[in-house]
Design a protein around this motif. Structure first.
Motif, PDB file in Angstrom:
ATOM      1  N   VAL A   1       6.587   3.298 -20.419  1.00 29.37           N
ATOM      2  CA  VAL A   1       6.362   3.243 -18.981  1.00 29.37           C
ATOM      3  C   VAL A   1       7.118   4.400 -18.340  1.00 29.37           C
ATOM      4  O   VAL A   1       8.287   4.618 -18.652  1.00 29.37           O
ATOM      5  CB  VAL A   1       6.875   1.895 -18.426  1.00 29.37           C
ATOM      6  N   GLY A   2       6.466   5.128 -17.427  1.00 31.24           N
ATOM      7  CA  GLY A   2       7.159   6.230 -16.765  1.00 31.24           C
ATOM      8  C   GLY A   2       6.238   6.922 -15.772  1.00 31.24           C
ATOM      9  O   GLY A   2       6.614   7.856 -15.088  1.00 31.24           O
ATOM     10  N   GLU A   3       4.998   6.414 -15.693  1.00 31.33           N
ATOM     11  CA  GLU A   3       4.016   7.073 -14.837  1.00 31.33           C
ATOM     12  C   GLU A   3       4.322   6.823 -13.363  1.00 31.33           C
ATOM     13  O   GLU A   3       5.023   5.890 -13.018  1.00 31.33           O
ATOM     14  CB  GLU A   3       2.585   6.599 -15.176  1.00 31.33           C
ATOM     15  N   ASP A   4       3.761   7.675 -12.518  1.00 28.58           N
ATOM     16  CA  ASP A   4       3.863   7.534 -11.068  1.00 28.58           C
ATOM     17  C   ASP A   4       3.187   6.225 -10.660  1.00 28.58           C
ATOM     18  O   ASP A   4       1.987   6.062 -10.851  1.00 28.58           O
ATOM     19  CB  ASP A   4       3.151   8.744 -10.429  1.00 28.58           C
ATOM     20  N   PRO A   5       3.937   5.260 -10.086  1.00 27.37           N
ATOM     21  CA  PRO A   5       3.324   3.973  -9.753  1.00 27.37           C
ATOM     22  C   PRO A   5       2.279   4.059  -8.655  1.00 27.37           C
ATOM     23  O   PRO A   5       1.495   3.134  -8.485  1.00 27.37           O
ATOM     24  CB  PRO A   5       4.521   3.108  -9.305  1.00 27.37           C
ATOM     25  N   PHE A   6       2.253   5.169  -7.892  1.00 32.22           N
ATOM     26  CA  PHE A   6       1.264   5.311  -6.823  1.00 32.22           C
ATOM     27  C   PHE A   6       0.325   6.488  -7.084  1.00 32.22           C
ATOM     28  O   PHE A   6      -0.207   7.078  -6.148  1.00 32.22           O
ATOM     29  CB  PHE A   6       1.963   5.469  -5.471  1.00 32.22           C
ATOM     30  N   LEU A   7       0.127   6.797  -8.366  1.00 31.76           N
ATOM     31  CA  LEU A   7      -0.684   7.972  -8.727  1.00 31.76           C
ATOM     32  C   LEU A   7      -2.056   7.962  -8.044  1.00 31.76           C
ATOM     33  O   LEU A   7      -2.517   8.991  -7.561  1.00 31.76           O
ATOM     34  CB  LEU A   7      -0.869   8.031 -10.256  1.00 31.76           C
ATOM     35  N   LEU A   8      -2.708   6.801  -8.010  1.00 29.58           N
ATOM     36  CA  LEU A   8      -4.079   6.746  -7.512  1.00 29.58           C
ATOM     37  C   LEU A   8      -4.171   6.217  -6.080  1.00 29.58           C
ATOM     38  O   LEU A   8      -5.260   5.946  -5.583  1.00 29.58           O
ATOM     39  CB  LEU A   8      -4.942   5.896  -8.450  1.00 29.58           C
ATOM     40  N   ALA A   9      -3.017   6.105  -5.424  1.00 32.44           N
ATOM     41  CA  ALA A   9      -2.997   5.488  -4.091  1.00 32.44           C
ATOM     42  C   ALA A   9      -3.865   6.259  -3.080  1.00 32.44           C
ATOM     43  O   ALA A   9      -4.416   5.670  -2.160  1.00 32.44           O
ATOM     44  CB  ALA A   9      -1.567   5.374  -3.580  1.00 32.44           C
ATOM     45  N   GLN A  10      -3.984   7.572  -3.254  1.00 26.64           N
ATOM     46  CA  GLN A  10      -4.745   8.370  -2.293  1.00 26.64           C
ATOM     47  C   GLN A  10      -6.208   8.562  -2.705  1.00 26.64           C
ATOM     48  O   GLN A  10      -6.963   9.200  -1.989  1.00 26.64           O
ATOM     49  CB  GLN A  10      -4.114   9.773  -2.144  1.00 26.64           C
ATOM     50  N   GLU A  11      -6.575   8.038  -3.882  1.00 27.18           N
ATOM     51  CA  GLU A  11      -7.933   8.291  -4.375  1.00 27.18           C
ATOM     52  C   GLU A  11      -8.900   7.240  -3.828  1.00 27.18           C
ATOM     53  O   GLU A  11      -8.494   6.208  -3.304  1.00 27.18           O
ATOM     54  CB  GLU A  11      -7.941   8.302  -5.908  1.00 27.18           C
ATOM     55  N   ASP A  12     -10.197   7.512  -3.997  1.00 25.65           N
ATOM     56  CA  ASP A  12     -11.259   6.627  -3.528  1.00 25.65           C
ATOM     57  C   ASP A  12     -11.123   5.246  -4.196  1.00 25.65           C
ATOM     58  O   ASP A  12     -11.264   5.110  -5.412  1.00 25.65           O
ATOM     59  CB  ASP A  12     -12.598   7.291  -3.888  1.00 25.65           C
ATOM     60  N   ALA A  13     -10.835   4.221  -3.367  1.00 25.51           N
ATOM     61  CA  ALA A  13     -10.543   2.880  -3.902  1.00 25.51           C
ATOM     62  C   ALA A  13     -11.719   2.326  -4.709  1.00 25.51           C
ATOM     63  O   ALA A  13     -11.523   1.630  -5.710  1.00 25.51           O
ATOM     64  CB  ALA A  13     -10.177   1.937  -2.767  1.00 25.51           C
ATOM     65  N   ALA A  14     -12.941   2.642  -4.286  1.00 27.61           N
ATOM     66  CA  ALA A  14     -14.111   2.120  -4.999  1.00 27.61           C
ATOM     67  C   ALA A  14     -14.184   2.713  -6.411  1.00 27.61           C
ATOM     68  O   ALA A  14     -14.473   2.020  -7.385  1.00 27.61           O
ATOM     69  CB  ALA A  14     -15.382   2.434  -4.223  1.00 27.61           C
ATOM     70  N   LYS A  15     -13.899   4.015  -6.499  1.00 28.27           N
ATOM     71  CA  LYS A  15     -13.919   4.669  -7.819  1.00 28.27           C
ATOM     72  C   LYS A  15     -12.797   4.127  -8.699  1.00 28.27           C
ATOM     73  O   LYS A  15     -12.984   3.907  -9.900  1.00 28.27           O
ATOM     74  CB  LYS A  15     -13.770   6.184  -7.667  1.00 28.27           C
ATOM     75  N   VAL A  16     -11.624   3.926  -8.100  1.00 27.40           N
ATOM     76  CA  VAL A  16     -10.490   3.382  -8.865  1.00 27.40           C
ATOM     77  C   VAL A  16     -10.862   1.999  -9.389  1.00 27.40           C
ATOM     78  O   VAL A  16     -10.628   1.683 -10.560  1.00 27.40           O
ATOM     79  CB  VAL A  16      -9.210   3.312  -7.999  1.00 27.40           C
ATOM     80  N   GLY A  17     -11.485   1.191  -8.534  1.00 29.88           N
ATOM     81  CA  GLY A  17     -11.887  -0.156  -8.922  1.00 29.88           C
ATOM     82  C   GLY A  17     -12.892  -0.138 -10.062  1.00 29.88           C
ATOM     83  O   GLY A  17     -12.754  -0.879 -11.038  1.00 29.88           O
TER      84      GLY A  17
END
Ligand code: ZN
Ligand code: ZN
Length: 426
Positions: free
Chosen positions: A117-133
């Motif tokens: 474990v060491g990744e950015d916990p908010f890496l995808l926070a700014q990305e398109d939520a639908a795509k992330v989902g």
């Protein structure tokens, strides 16, 4: 704090090298305590690229310990972001099922599993939520064959943290990079008990302590737990034939391992239909890149019938609506306020740490292994005993130094378990 950081718009600050002694200490713990890797056993390791210095140290330690073959799969923040920024739309329903089938095959053939474990916990926070989902759903479905031997505890496995700048800058956004990194490294050193003279002996003693606590609770066979604190008066019924677990346990391949480092909790399966009262969170919940603050919930007959938060309430309610089981409990866990993770005072934005900072409950899926004979029970048998079923499992913290916990027997008699956040019996 805000998680709306500029990190995603600026190139990553130069990596900071962790103290080699810390990396060697973590590598030693991972191989000999977390995994208890056996001579000749293969290892499948996953790591973010930012944790490669630790992955290298672990590889060396694993081979010194007689590992068969160490195979490492690396994820990288810029490659992940490149997909979300540039990939064609139908890419987001894809996942490497061939890879996960291969991992499953490696476990069938006896390999152990380690996740860093060491990744950015908010890496995808700014990305398109639908795509992330969509990407998460596709990945979860494809990952199933590789998850089953882990969830069923067929093999020895472990998760271990690595200090990285990506992660540290989210925890300490107002500090210079070097200071943020040092704070995270120090928190990991302490919570992994690497500040002790003999960390392996410290883990042996800690595991024995957690086992003793589980045995006490398993002998007591409480019908329910009663939590009381400011904003909380909650009865949590326990599943029929529930079983308390914590610390090291023996996988079905016979190897005793510590699936989580750090770990401070003892936990079991609540009864999905017997939870009543109200409860207030004592820490913010970081869920899929959103911070949910000051959660308050009211339960009736096992179901969360009211849910509020001062921030992120929409995300909370969406989460509870995921499926039938998402508004019911799948885990209840006791953690003393004196635990090293609680004492650090930090919010890590990672469950590996944050769930070990306070007594907690989890919405969603239960652990069948927390039921007697759990590994052999069918889905229907698990639910007949009160075990919950859901696609989600989300822990949130309810404990503090102001929480009292009682164990209740069927006849209504009560035993004080915790007072002001600490165990009553030493
Ligand atoms: Zn837990
Ligand atoms: Zn949990």
């Amino acid at each position: 704090m805000t998680h709306d950081s500029a990190l995603t718009h600026t190139p990553l600050a130069t990596q900071i090298a962790a103290d080699p002694a810390l990396l060697d200490g973590l590598a030693h713990l991972a191989v000999h305590v977390g995994l208890n890797l056996q001579a000749g056993q293969d290892l499948v390791m996953t790591t973010p690229s930012s944790a490669m210095p630790l992955a290298r140290a672990i590889t060396a330690e694993a081979y010194r310990a007689g590992a068969g073959l160490v195979t490492t799969l690396v994820s990288d923040r810029d490659m992940t972001l490149a997909r979300f920024r540039h990939a064609r739309d139908d890419s987001f329903d894809k996942a490497p099922d061939w890879l996960y089938e291969g991992m499953a095959k490696a476990y069938e053939n006896g390999a152990a599993r380690l996740a860093l474990v060491g990744e950015d916990p908010f890496l995808l926070a700014q990305e398109d939520a639908a795509k992330v989902g969509r990407a998460n759903r596709a990945n979860a479905a494809a990952y199933r064959p590789a998850l089953a031997p882990i969830a069923g505890f067929h093999i020895n496995w472990s998760i271990i943290p690595c200090p990285t700048l990506d992660w540290a800058q989210r925890m300490f956004p107002d500090q210079p990079p070097q200071d943020a990194f040092e704070q995270l490294a120090q928190a990991i050193r302490k919570t992994a008990r690497l500040d002790q003279a003999d960390p392996v002996a410290a883990w042996t003693a800690h595991n024995a302590e957690l086992a003793r606590r589980c045995q006490m609770l398993n002998t007591a066979r409480f019908d329910s737990l009663h939590f009381q604190a400011p904003g909380t008066d909650l009865h949590v019924g326990l599943a029929d034939g529930h079983f308390w677990q914590g610390g090291a346990s023996v996988a079905r391949n016979g190897v005793r391992c510590n699936p989580n480092i750090p770990t401070e909790e003892v936990f079991t399966t609540p009864h999905a239909a017997r939870v009543d009262g109200y409860v207030r969170a004592t820490k913010p919940l970081s869920h899929q890149g959103t911070l949910i603050d000051e959660i308050e919930m009211r339960f009736e007959a096992g179901r969360a019938v009211e849910a509020r938060a001062t921030r992120g309430g929409d995300v909370l309610r969406d989460m509870l609506a995921t499926d039938d089981g998402a508004a019911r409990l799948g885990e209840v866990a006791l953690v003393p306020h004196s635990s090293p993770v609680a004492q650090s005072g930090h919010l890590f934005f990672n469950t590996l740490f944050d769930e070990n900072a306070a007594s907690h409950i989890a919405m969603g899926q239960c652990y069948a292994s927390c039921l007697e004979g759990g590994d052999t029970l069918s889905k229907d048998e698990v639910s007949a005993r009160g075990g919950n079923d859901s696609l989600i499992h989300v822990d949130w913290m309810i404990g503090s130094d102001r929480m009292d916990v009682d164990g209740l027997h069927v006849d209504g008699s009560r035993v004080a378990l915790m007072r002001a956040g600490e165990w009553v019996t030493p």
